[in-house]
Design a protein around this motif. Structure first.
Motif, PDB file in Angstrom:
ATOM      1  N   GLY A  49       0.821  -1.203   0.000  1.00 49.46           N
ATOM      2  CA  GLY A  49       0.000   0.000   0.000  1.00 49.46           C
ATOM      3  C   GLY A  49       0.855   1.252   0.000  1.00 49.46           C
ATOM      4  N   SER A  50       0.182   2.383  -0.041  1.00 51.49           N
ATOM      5  CA  SER A  50       0.851   3.674  -0.107  1.00 51.49           C
ATOM      6  C   SER A  50       1.635   3.984   1.174  1.00 51.49           C
ATOM      7  CB  SER A  50      -0.215   4.746  -0.332  1.00 51.49           C
ATOM      8  OG  SER A  50       0.371   6.018  -0.331  1.00 51.49           O
ATOM      9  N   VAL A  51       2.838   4.508   1.017  1.00 49.23           N
ATOM     10  CA  VAL A  51       3.660   4.959   2.137  1.00 49.23           C
ATOM     11  C   VAL A  51       4.133   6.376   1.812  1.00 49.23           C
ATOM     12  CG1 VAL A  51       5.752   4.590   3.498  1.00 49.23           C
ATOM     13  CG2 VAL A  51       4.471   2.624   2.638  1.00 49.23           C
ATOM     14  N   VAL A  52       3.865   7.296   2.714  1.00 46.85           N
ATOM     15  CA  VAL A  52       4.290   8.679   2.516  1.00 46.85           C
ATOM     16  C   VAL A  52       5.100   9.112   3.734  1.00 46.85           C
ATOM     17  CG1 VAL A  52       3.533  11.062   2.209  1.00 46.85           C
ATOM     18  CG2 VAL A  52       2.281   9.215   1.096  1.00 46.85           C
ATOM     19  N   SER A  53       6.276   9.666   3.489  1.00 49.45           N
ATOM     20  CA  SER A  53       7.128  10.182   4.564  1.00 49.45           C
ATOM     21  C   SER A  53       7.331  11.680   4.367  1.00 49.45           C
ATOM     22  CB  SER A  53       8.498   9.497   4.549  1.00 49.45           C
ATOM     23  OG  SER A  53       8.370   8.121   4.790  1.00 49.45           O
ATOM     24  N   PHE A  54       7.295  12.385   5.472  1.00 50.69           N
ATOM     25  CA  PHE A  54       7.525  13.821   5.467  1.00 50.69           C
ATOM     26  C   PHE A  54       8.869  14.086   6.147  1.00 50.69           C
ATOM     27  CE2 PHE A  54       3.041  13.012   5.550  1.00 50.69           C
ATOM     28  CZ  PHE A  54       2.460  13.981   4.758  1.00 50.69           C
ATOM     29  N   VAL A  55       9.736  14.843   5.501  1.00 49.26           N
ATOM     30  CA  VAL A  55      11.028  15.201   6.082  1.00 49.26           C
ATOM     31  C   VAL A  55      11.143  16.724   6.004  1.00 49.26           C
ATOM     32  CG1 VAL A  55      13.538  14.932   5.993  1.00 49.26           C
ATOM     33  CG2 VAL A  55      12.050  13.030   5.303  1.00 49.26           C
ATOM     34  N   ARG A  56      11.334  17.343   7.167  1.00 49.09           N
ATOM     35  CA  ARG A  56      11.458  18.806   7.227  1.00 49.09           C
ATOM     36  C   ARG A  56      12.843  19.135   7.763  1.00 49.09           C
ATOM     37  NH1 ARG A  56       6.185  21.702   9.236  1.00 49.09           N
ATOM     38  NH2 ARG A  56       6.694  22.907   7.367  1.00 49.09           N
ATOM     39  N   ILE A  57      13.642  19.815   6.971  1.00 48.11           N
ATOM     40  CA  ILE A  57      15.031  20.095   7.310  1.00 48.11           C
ATOM     41  C   ILE A  57      15.225  21.603   7.478  1.00 48.11           C
ATOM     42  CG2 ILE A  57      17.425  19.925   6.511  1.00 48.11           C
ATOM     43  CD1 ILE A  57      16.588  17.455   4.899  1.00 48.11           C
ATOM     44  N   GLY A  58      15.860  21.969   8.623  1.00 46.49           N
ATOM     45  CA  GLY A  58      16.199  23.371   8.859  1.00 46.49           C
ATOM     46  C   GLY A  58      15.066  24.165   9.480  1.00 46.49           C
ATOM     47  N   GLY A  59      15.375  25.422   9.792  1.00 47.61           N
ATOM     48  CA  GLY A  59      14.377  26.341  10.324  1.00 47.61           C
ATOM     49  C   GLY A  59      13.883  25.936  11.695  1.00 47.61           C
ATOM     50  N   ASN A  60      12.852  26.626  12.127  1.00 47.15           N
ATOM     51  CA  ASN A  60      12.232  26.326  13.415  1.00 47.15           C
ATOM     52  C   ASN A  60      10.807  25.862  13.159  1.00 47.15           C
ATOM     53  OD1 ASN A  60      14.463  27.176  14.993  1.00 47.15           O
ATOM     54  ND2 ASN A  60      13.907  29.293  14.495  1.00 47.15           N
ATOM     55  N   THR A  61      10.613  24.596  13.209  1.00 50.19           N
ATOM     56  CA  THR A  61       9.278  24.047  12.988  1.00 50.19           C
ATOM     57  C   THR A  61       8.990  23.034  14.080  1.00 50.19           C
ATOM     58  OG1 THR A  61       7.820  22.947  11.417  1.00 50.19           O
ATOM     59  CG2 THR A  61      10.120  22.262  11.401  1.00 50.19           C
ATOM     60  N   TYR A  62       7.732  22.934  14.456  1.00 50.57           N
ATOM     61  CA  TYR A  62       7.361  22.029  15.536  1.00 50.57           C
ATOM     62  C   TYR A  62       6.598  20.815  15.030  1.00 50.57           C
ATOM     63  CZ  TYR A  62       8.778  25.980  18.290  1.00 50.57           C
ATOM     64  OH  TYR A  62       9.517  27.013  18.830  1.00 50.57           O
ATOM     65  N   SER A  63       6.047  20.920  13.841  1.00 54.35           N
ATOM     66  CA  SER A  63       5.250  19.812  13.307  1.00 54.35           C
ATOM     67  C   SER A  63       6.058  18.995  12.301  1.00 54.35           C
ATOM     68  CB  SER A  63       4.002  20.361  12.600  1.00 54.35           C
ATOM     69  OG  SER A  63       3.331  19.311  11.940  1.00 54.35           O
ATOM     70  N   PRO A  64       5.979  17.661  12.369  1.00 49.75           N
ATOM     71  CA  PRO A  64       6.680  16.850  11.375  1.00 49.75           C
ATOM     72  C   PRO A  64       5.920  16.755  10.042  1.00 49.75           C
ATOM     73  CG  PRO A  64       5.565  15.440  12.941  1.00 49.75           C
ATOM     74  CD  PRO A  64       5.363  16.859  13.422  1.00 49.75           C
ATOM     75  N   ILE A  65       4.685  17.168  10.039  1.00 53.84           N
ATOM     76  CA  ILE A  65       3.846  17.034   8.840  1.00 53.84           C
ATOM     77  C   ILE A  65       3.620  18.417   8.232  1.00 53.84           C
ATOM     78  CG2 ILE A  65       1.618  16.193   7.949  1.00 53.84           C
ATOM     79  CD1 ILE A  65       3.240  13.974   9.216  1.00 53.84           C
ATOM     80  N   PHE A  66       3.603  18.483   6.914  1.00 51.57           N
ATOM     81  CA  PHE A  66       3.247  19.726   6.244  1.00 51.57           C
ATOM     82  C   PHE A  66       2.048  19.476   5.332  1.00 51.57           C
ATOM     83  CE2 PHE A  66       5.342  18.236   2.455  1.00 51.57           C
ATOM     84  CZ  PHE A  66       6.481  17.574   2.913  1.00 51.57           C
ATOM     85  N   GLY A  67       1.454  20.547   4.862  1.00 54.02           N
ATOM     86  CA  GLY A  67       0.214  20.429   4.103  1.00 54.02           C
ATOM     87  C   GLY A  67       0.405  20.533   2.599  1.00 54.02           C
ATOM     88  N   SER A  68      -0.704  20.541   1.899  1.00 56.17           N
ATOM     89  CA  SER A  68      -0.700  20.657   0.437  1.00 56.17           C
ATOM     90  C   SER A  68      -0.002  21.943   0.017  1.00 56.17           C
ATOM     91  CB  SER A  68      -2.134  20.653  -0.094  1.00 56.17           C
ATOM     92  OG  SER A  68      -2.747  19.432   0.206  1.00 56.17           O
ATOM     93  N   GLY A  69       0.763  21.852  -1.046  1.00 55.09           N
ATOM     94  CA  GLY A  69       1.427  23.029  -1.584  1.00 55.09           C
ATOM     95  C   GLY A  69       2.648  23.475  -0.807  1.00 55.09           C
ATOM     96  N   GLU A  70       3.181  22.624   0.075  1.00 56.51           N
ATOM     97  CA  GLU A  70       4.318  23.047   0.896  1.00 56.51           C
ATOM     98  C   GLU A  70       5.608  22.266   0.652  1.00 56.51           C
ATOM     99  OE1 GLU A  70       3.061  24.898   4.969  1.00 56.51           O
ATOM    100  OE2 GLU A  70       2.148  22.890   4.835  1.00 56.51           O
ATOM    101  N   ALA A  71       5.578  21.219  -0.153  1.00 55.26           N
ATOM    102  CA  ALA A  71       6.793  20.424  -0.393  1.00 55.26           C
ATOM    103  C   ALA A  71       7.696  21.132  -1.397  1.00 55.26           C
ATOM    104  CB  ALA A  71       6.432  19.029  -0.897  1.00 55.26           C
ATOM    105  N   ASP A  72       8.959  21.299  -1.027  1.00 55.34           N
ATOM    106  CA  ASP A  72       9.939  21.836  -1.976  1.00 55.34           C
ATOM    107  C   ASP A  72      10.336  20.757  -2.974  1.00 55.34           C
ATOM    108  OD1 ASP A  72      10.681  24.581  -0.823  1.00 55.34           O
ATOM    109  OD2 ASP A  72      10.780  23.254   0.922  1.00 55.34           O
ATOM    110  N   VAL A  73      10.344  19.510  -2.501  1.00 59.05           N
ATOM    111  CA  VAL A  73      10.713  18.381  -3.361  1.00 59.05           C
ATOM    112  C   VAL A  73       9.744  17.230  -3.119  1.00 59.05           C
ATOM    113  CG1 VAL A  73      12.474  16.663  -3.921  1.00 59.05           C
ATOM    114  CG2 VAL A  73      13.167  18.981  -3.299  1.00 59.05           C
ATOM    115  N   LEU A  74       9.278  16.634  -4.212  1.00 65.15           N
ATOM    116  CA  LEU A  74       8.542  15.369  -4.149  1.00 65.15           C
ATOM    117  C   LEU A  74       9.491  14.302  -4.666  1.00 65.15           C
ATOM    118  CD1 LEU A  74       6.142  13.420  -3.973  1.00 65.15           C
ATOM    119  CD2 LEU A  74       5.372  14.304  -6.171  1.00 65.15           C
ATOM    120  N   LEU A  75       9.842  13.382  -3.783  1.00 61.87           N
ATOM    121  CA  LEU A  75      10.759  12.301  -4.128  1.00 61.87           C
ATOM    122  C   LEU A  75       9.902  11.039  -4.274  1.00 61.87           C
ATOM    123  CD1 LEU A  75      13.835  12.211  -4.459  1.00 61.87           C
ATOM    124  CD2 LEU A  75      14.011  11.660  -2.040  1.00 61.87           C
ATOM    125  N   GLY A  76       9.670  10.608  -5.505  1.00 61.81           N
ATOM    126  CA  GLY A  76       8.743   9.505  -5.760  1.00 61.81           C
ATOM    127  C   GLY A  76       9.461   8.208  -6.083  1.00 61.81           C
TER     128      GLY A  76
END
Length: 197
Positions: A49-76
């Motif tokens: 089945g589908s597996v999706v991983s979110f990786v956020r590098i740098g900056g000051n963020t508290y959430s590991p998940i981001f929303g639609s329209g926020e990925a700088d890179v989609l690695l498929g």
């Protein structure tokens, strides 16, 4: 990278090494000195089945998940899952996708799944980088290292992490001969991008 958060979405199916890719990417980024957050949605991962991983590098963020329209890179790691998750990509974001076609298992029952050519046409609209990752991984000696090929392409396109840190991190997570072949696959992916862009 200053204080910007660099968001990477990894999309694939169970058994393709998406979680290993996420872990290596995150650990290498931490070793480089970045703040990192990761999260996954696994679904039916053990049944292809589908597996999706979110990786956020740098900056000051508290959430590991981001929303639609926020990925700088989609690695498929797979064509269908890449197109299915394109909603996460920001405007002018980068798509790097393996030329790997594994339609959902339900498609064999329903007969309804986009063909490989339809998926490639959709990705072409976004100027995606389609990588012959399986072929490169096989030539590197490990057909399962498709994920490391994409990591090499990602780092060639973004220069986000030093090579020696990525190499050490791969070896620390994938031990022995498989680790050595994975390092080779990483460098072959990096070389492929430099030769084809």
């Amino acid at each position: 990278m200053s204080n910007k958060v660099f968001n990477i979405l990894i999309a694939g199916i169970g058994g393709q090494g998406g979680l290993t890719l996420s872990r290596i990417l995150a650990e290498a980024a931490v070793k480089t000195g970045f703040s990192v957050k990761t999260g996954e949605t696994l679904g039916m991962a053990q049944r292809y089945g589908s597996v999706v991983s979110f990786v956020r590098i740098g900056g000051n963020t508290y959430s590991p998940i981001f929303g639609s329209g926020e990925a700088d890179v989609l690695l498929g790691l797979e064509l269908t899952e890449s197109v299915r998750n394109m909603r996460y990509l920001r405007h002018r974001g980068l798509i790097i996708v393996a030329d790997e076609y594994r339609p959902p298992s339900m498609a064999s029952i329903t007969g309804r799944a986009p063909s490989r050519s339809v998926l490639l046409a959709e990705l072409a609209r976004y100027n995606a980088v389609v990588v012959p990752a399986r072929k490169i991984a096989v030539e590197a000696g490990n057909p399962r290292a498709l994920n490391m090929v994409l990591l090499g392409v990602l780092n060639a396109a973004t220069n986000i992490l030093p090579h020696h840190v990525v190499e050490d991190t791969i070896r620390s997570i994938i031990r022995g001969e498989a680790g050595e072949k994975s390092v080779r696959a990483y460098y072959e992916g990096h070389k492929w991008f430099k030769n084809h862009r």
